[in-house]
Design a protein around this motif. Structure first.
Motif, PDB file in Angstrom:
ATOM      1  N   THR A  86       0.859  -1.190   0.000  1.00 60.25           N
ATOM      2  CA  THR A  86       0.000   0.000   0.000  1.00 60.25           C
ATOM      3  C   THR A  86       0.895   1.240   0.000  1.00 60.25           C
ATOM      4  OG1 THR A  86      -0.102   0.250   2.412  1.00 60.25           O
ATOM      5  CG2 THR A  86      -1.686  -1.261   1.394  1.00 60.25           C
ATOM      6  N   LEU A  87       0.285   2.381  -0.291  1.00 61.71           N
ATOM      7  CA  LEU A  87       1.053   3.619  -0.266  1.00 61.71           C
ATOM      8  C   LEU A  87       1.533   3.943   1.145  1.00 61.71           C
ATOM      9  CD1 LEU A  87      -0.932   5.942  -2.713  1.00 61.71           C
ATOM     10  CD2 LEU A  87       0.894   4.302  -3.193  1.00 61.71           C
ATOM     11  N   ALA A  88       0.787   3.528   2.154  1.00 61.71           N
ATOM     12  CA  ALA A  88       1.205   3.762   3.537  1.00 61.71           C
ATOM     13  C   ALA A  88       2.487   3.012   3.855  1.00 61.71           C
ATOM     14  CB  ALA A  88       0.087   3.357   4.491  1.00 61.71           C
ATOM     15  N   ASP A  89       2.715   1.886   3.177  1.00 66.00           N
ATOM     16  CA  ASP A  89       3.932   1.098   3.416  1.00 66.00           C
ATOM     17  C   ASP A  89       5.200   1.853   3.012  1.00 66.00           C
ATOM     18  OD1 ASP A  89       2.397  -0.982   4.317  1.00 66.00           O
ATOM     19  OD2 ASP A  89       2.472  -2.124   2.433  1.00 66.00           O
ATOM     20  N   LEU A  90       5.054   2.840   2.131  1.00 67.25           N
ATOM     21  CA  LEU A  90       6.241   3.552   1.651  1.00 67.25           C
ATOM     22  C   LEU A  90       6.955   4.293   2.779  1.00 67.25           C
ATOM     23  CD1 LEU A  90       4.907   5.034  -1.715  1.00 67.25           C
ATOM     24  CD2 LEU A  90       6.519   3.146  -1.428  1.00 67.25           C
ATOM     25  N   ALA A  91       6.247   4.607   3.856  1.00 66.57           N
ATOM     26  CA  ALA A  91       6.840   5.359   4.959  1.00 66.57           C
ATOM     27  C   ALA A  91       7.986   4.608   5.624  1.00 66.57           C
ATOM     28  CB  ALA A  91       5.770   5.710   5.985  1.00 66.57           C
ATOM     29  N   ARG A  92       8.009   3.296   5.502  1.00 61.63           N
ATOM     30  CA  ARG A  92       9.087   2.522   6.136  1.00 61.63           C
ATOM     31  C   ARG A  92      10.118   2.023   5.120  1.00 61.63           C
ATOM     32  NH1 ARG A  92       8.061  -2.886   5.413  1.00 61.63           N
ATOM     33  NH2 ARG A  92       5.929  -3.470   4.785  1.00 61.63           N
ATOM     34  N   HIS A  93      10.108   2.607   3.931  1.00 59.32           N
ATOM     35  CA  HIS A  93      11.070   2.205   2.894  1.00 59.32           C
ATOM     36  C   HIS A  93      11.965   3.373   2.500  1.00 59.32           C
ATOM     37  CE1 HIS A  93       9.846  -1.897   1.663  1.00 59.32           C
ATOM     38  NE2 HIS A  93       8.640  -1.531   2.112  1.00 59.32           N
ATOM     39  N   GLU A  94      13.119   3.031   1.936  1.00 57.43           N
ATOM     40  CA  GLU A  94      13.981   4.035   1.314  1.00 57.43           C
ATOM     41  C   GLU A  94      13.387   4.383  -0.052  1.00 57.43           C
ATOM     42  OE1 GLU A  94      16.408   5.766   2.233  1.00 57.43           O
ATOM     43  OE2 GLU A  94      17.334   4.789   3.958  1.00 57.43           O
ATOM     44  N   CYS A  95      12.900   5.604  -0.184  1.00 61.29           N
ATOM     45  CA  CYS A  95      12.298   6.062  -1.438  1.00 61.29           C
ATOM     46  C   CYS A  95      13.239   7.093  -2.069  1.00 61.29           C
ATOM     47  CB  CYS A  95      10.917   6.676  -1.193  1.00 61.29           C
ATOM     48  SG  CYS A  95       9.735   5.522  -0.471  1.00 61.29           S
ATOM     49  N   ILE A  96      14.078   6.648  -2.975  1.00 55.56           N
ATOM     50  CA  ILE A  96      15.113   7.487  -3.578  1.00 55.56           C
ATOM     51  C   ILE A  96      14.464   8.690  -4.257  1.00 55.56           C
ATOM     52  CG2 ILE A  96      17.017   7.535  -5.246  1.00 55.56           C
ATOM     53  CD1 ILE A  96      17.097   4.404  -4.867  1.00 55.56           C
ATOM     54  N   GLN A  97      14.948   9.887  -3.929  1.00 60.27           N
ATOM     55  CA  GLN A  97      14.325  11.121  -4.402  1.00 60.27           C
ATOM     56  C   GLN A  97      15.135  11.762  -5.530  1.00 60.27           C
ATOM     57  OE1 GLN A  97      11.222  12.180  -3.072  1.00 60.27           O
ATOM     58  NE2 GLN A  97      11.451  10.084  -2.299  1.00 60.27           N
ATOM     59  N   PHE A  98      14.425  12.558  -6.341  1.00 55.91           N
ATOM     60  CA  PHE A  98      15.078  13.323  -7.411  1.00 55.91           C
ATOM     61  C   PHE A  98      14.658  14.774  -7.302  1.00 55.91           C
ATOM     62  CE2 PHE A  98      15.167  15.105 -11.746  1.00 55.91           C
ATOM     63  CZ  PHE A  98      16.519  14.932 -12.019  1.00 55.91           C
ATOM     64  N   ASP A  99      15.650  15.678  -7.356  1.00 55.54           N
ATOM     65  CA  ASP A  99      15.386  17.114  -7.290  1.00 55.54           C
ATOM     66  C   ASP A  99      15.446  17.717  -8.685  1.00 55.54           C
ATOM     67  OD1 ASP A  99      15.145  16.957  -4.591  1.00 55.54           O
ATOM     68  OD2 ASP A  99      17.071  17.884  -4.120  1.00 55.54           O
ATOM     69  N   LEU A 100      14.498  18.604  -8.973  1.00 57.45           N
ATOM     70  CA  LEU A 100      14.492  19.299 -10.260  1.00 57.45           C
ATOM     71  C   LEU A 100      15.718  20.202 -10.387  1.00 57.45           C
ATOM     72  CD1 LEU A 100      10.812  20.462 -10.786  1.00 57.45           C
ATOM     73  CD2 LEU A 100      12.123  18.994 -12.299  1.00 57.45           C
ATOM     74  N   PRO A 101      16.485  20.093 -11.478  1.00 58.21           N
ATOM     75  CA  PRO A 101      17.665  20.939 -11.643  1.00 58.21           C
ATOM     76  C   PRO A 101      17.327  22.427 -11.678  1.00 58.21           C
ATOM     77  CG  PRO A 101      17.657  19.146 -13.230  1.00 58.21           C
ATOM     78  CD  PRO A 101      16.309  19.154 -12.583  1.00 58.21           C
ATOM     79  N   SER A 102      16.178  22.777 -12.260  1.00 52.20           N
ATOM     80  CA  SER A 102      15.846  24.191 -12.449  1.00 52.20           C
ATOM     81  C   SER A 102      15.495  24.902 -11.153  1.00 52.20           C
ATOM     82  CB  SER A 102      14.687  24.331 -13.443  1.00 52.20           C
ATOM     83  OG  SER A 102      13.566  23.605 -12.980  1.00 52.20           O
ATOM     84  N   SER A 103      14.889  24.165 -10.204  1.00 49.20           N
ATOM     85  CA  SER A 103      14.407  24.809  -8.985  1.00 49.20           C
ATOM     86  C   SER A 103      14.938  24.176  -7.710  1.00 49.20           C
ATOM     87  CB  SER A 103      12.870  24.759  -8.951  1.00 49.20           C
ATOM     88  OG  SER A 103      12.420  23.414  -8.880  1.00 49.20           O
ATOM     89  N   GLY A 104      15.495  22.953  -7.807  1.00 49.32           N
ATOM     90  CA  GLY A 104      15.915  22.250  -6.607  1.00 49.32           C
ATOM     91  C   GLY A 104      14.753  21.621  -5.862  1.00 49.32           C
ATOM     92  N   ARG A 105      13.545  21.773  -6.415  1.00 46.01           N
ATOM     93  CA  ARG A 105      12.354  21.232  -5.756  1.00 46.01           C
ATOM     94  C   ARG A 105      12.268  19.731  -5.964  1.00 46.01           C
ATOM     95  NH1 ARG A 105       7.128  20.052  -7.071  1.00 46.01           N
ATOM     96  NH2 ARG A 105       7.466  20.656  -9.256  1.00 46.01           N
ATOM     97  N   ARG A 106      11.906  19.027  -4.922  1.00 47.15           N
ATOM     98  CA  ARG A 106      11.780  17.574  -4.996  1.00 47.15           C
ATOM     99  C   ARG A 106      10.567  17.185  -5.837  1.00 47.15           C
ATOM    100  NH1 ARG A 106      12.942  14.519   0.407  1.00 47.15           N
ATOM    101  NH2 ARG A 106      14.960  15.337  -0.270  1.00 47.15           N
ATOM    102  N   ILE A 107      10.746  16.228  -6.719  1.00 45.81           N
ATOM    103  CA  ILE A 107       9.641  15.767  -7.557  1.00 45.81           C
ATOM    104  C   ILE A 107       8.819  14.734  -6.790  1.00 45.81           C
ATOM    105  CG2 ILE A 107       9.028  14.498  -9.640  1.00 45.81           C
ATOM    106  CD1 ILE A 107      11.332  15.699 -11.051  1.00 45.81           C
ATOM    107  N   PRO A 108       7.531  14.988  -6.581  1.00 48.64           N
ATOM    108  CA  PRO A 108       6.711  13.998  -5.868  1.00 48.64           C
ATOM    109  C   PRO A 108       6.457  12.770  -6.736  1.00 48.64           C
ATOM    110  CG  PRO A 108       5.334  15.773  -6.692  1.00 48.64           C
ATOM    111  CD  PRO A 108       6.752  16.174  -6.977  1.00 48.64           C
ATOM    112  N   TRP A 109       6.242  11.642  -6.072  1.00 51.59           N
ATOM    113  CA  TRP A 109       5.851  10.432  -6.793  1.00 51.59           C
ATOM    114  C   TRP A 109       4.354  10.505  -7.081  1.00 51.59           C
ATOM    115  CZ3 TRP A 109       8.648   5.573  -4.395  1.00 51.59           C
ATOM    116  CH2 TRP A 109      10.027   5.774  -4.476  1.00 51.59           C
ATOM    117  N   LEU A 110       3.967  10.015  -8.245  1.00 53.17           N
ATOM    118  CA  LEU A 110       2.577  10.115  -8.690  1.00 53.17           C
ATOM    119  C   LEU A 110       1.922   8.735  -8.683  1.00 53.17           C
ATOM    120  CD1 LEU A 110       3.009  12.533 -11.747  1.00 53.17           C
ATOM    121  CD2 LEU A 110       2.681  13.109  -9.330  1.00 53.17           C
ATOM    122  N   PHE A 111       0.719   8.670  -8.102  1.00 56.03           N
ATOM    123  CA  PHE A 111      -0.031   7.414  -8.046  1.00 56.03           C
ATOM    124  C   PHE A 111      -1.492   7.685  -8.373  1.00 56.03           C
ATOM    125  CE2 PHE A 111       3.487   6.835  -5.022  1.00 56.03           C
ATOM    126  CZ  PHE A 111       4.030   5.643  -5.481  1.00 56.03           C
TER     127      PHE A 111
END
Length: 305
Positions: free
Chosen positions: A186-211
């Motif tokens: 479930t999406l709630a399970d993601l809270a206990r996992h390593e979710c590798i993040q990517f930051d936008l080069p233009s703004s440094g803003r983190r890209i959210p995962w889409l579901f």
């Protein structure tokens, strides 16, 4: 019509562009078959006409001023249009030539654009392809790009935006990671996992995962020990090494899914995508080589499963 440019002035513009491209009067003179003094006189003639300095000169080198760089890029585009018009008028449109400068982000370049280019080159061997592979937003006027491929289309009335495709997103992980940390259900399970993040080069803003959950679009943001910027492929490499989960485009990870080095998870919450767009300047005259590439790429993408 009053004549604005005589033959001498047009020749001066060509020599100026050569000097700017090659980084020196001597190199431009050698390429054009004239003397360095002739190049220097041509540049001085343009500077007097415009009332600005085009080059900063020193005993060691010359370099374009900001005004010179902008002027050179505009002149290069104008000279290219002259050449295209001449070919069309003389019935040589079928033999396209010239430089085509394209900017594309790393993921789309490596997995969509670059594999397609040999086929385009076979059709148009006279076109030189100048490729800028980066996630940095470019400026068309300042940097003389003909085309760009981007996920986020800018709000700019001077650009034409053509949709290329919607690229499906998937969450993946290595079998070793899932064996050690379990498979999220479930999406709630993601809270206990390593979710590798990517930051936008233009703004440094983190890209959210889409579901998509229960028919509604959902965004998810998580903390992680790993954050990647600039190159999305770094997140894929981390996931393959067992660092954690990563959301990527399916076309990027498809070969790893097929080989088993990555496994898709949370497929029940999939169905989201991001769009890729083709951008080019709005103009009454689109050079034939640009038009040929637009037609080629859109047809190629339409035929891609």
């Amino acid at each position: 019509m009053h004549r604005q440019f005589d033959d001498l002035m047009l020749g001066s513009i060509e020599l100026f562009c050569l000097a700017g491209e090659l980084g020196g009067f001597t190199a431009a003179a050698s390429a054009a078959g004239v003397t360095p003094a002739a190049v220097s006189r041509s540049v001085a003639r343009l500077e007097a006409r415009l009332g600005v300095r085009l080059f900063v000169r020193s005993t060691r080198q010359i370099r374009l001023t900001d005004a010179g760089r902008v002027y050179m890029e505009q002149c290069r585009q104008a000279l290219a249009q002259f050449a295209d018009a001449e070919r069309m008028a003389s019935g040589q449109e079928a033999q396209l030539s010239g430089r085509l400068r394209i900017s594309a982000p790393t993921t789309y370049a490596h997995y969509r654009l670059l594999p397609a280019l040999p086929a385009f080159h076979r059709e148009h061997p006279g076109i030189h392809l100048d490729l800028h592979i980066s996630n940095r937003n470019i400026g068309f006027a300042d940097e003389a790009f003909d085309l760009a491929i981007r996920v986020r289309a800018p709000v700019d009335s001077s650009l034409i935006v053509r949709h290329l495709e919607d690229s499906a997103l998937v969450v993946v992980a290595a079998p070793t990671y899932l064996a050690a940390h379990g498979v999220p259900r479930t999406l709630a399970d993601l809270a206990r996992h390593e979710c590798i993040q990517f930051d936008l080069p233009s703004s440094g803003r983190r890209i959210p995962w889409l579901f998509r959950q229960d028919g509604a679009d959902v965004e998810f943001e998580a903390e992680s020990s790993y954050t990647v910027s600039e190159d999305v492929l770094g997140g894929v490499t981390l996931a393959r090494a067992g660092a954690g989960l990563f959301q990527a485009y399916r076309f990027v990870v498809q070969e790893y899914l097929e080989s088993g080095s990555l496994v898709e998870v949370l497929a029940d919450f999939g169905g989201r995508s991001r769009p890729y767009n083709l951008l080019y300047p709005h103009s009454r005259f689109v050079p034939p080589r640009v038009r040929a590439f637009i037609d080629f790429l859109t047809a190629r993408v339409a035929a891609t499963p």
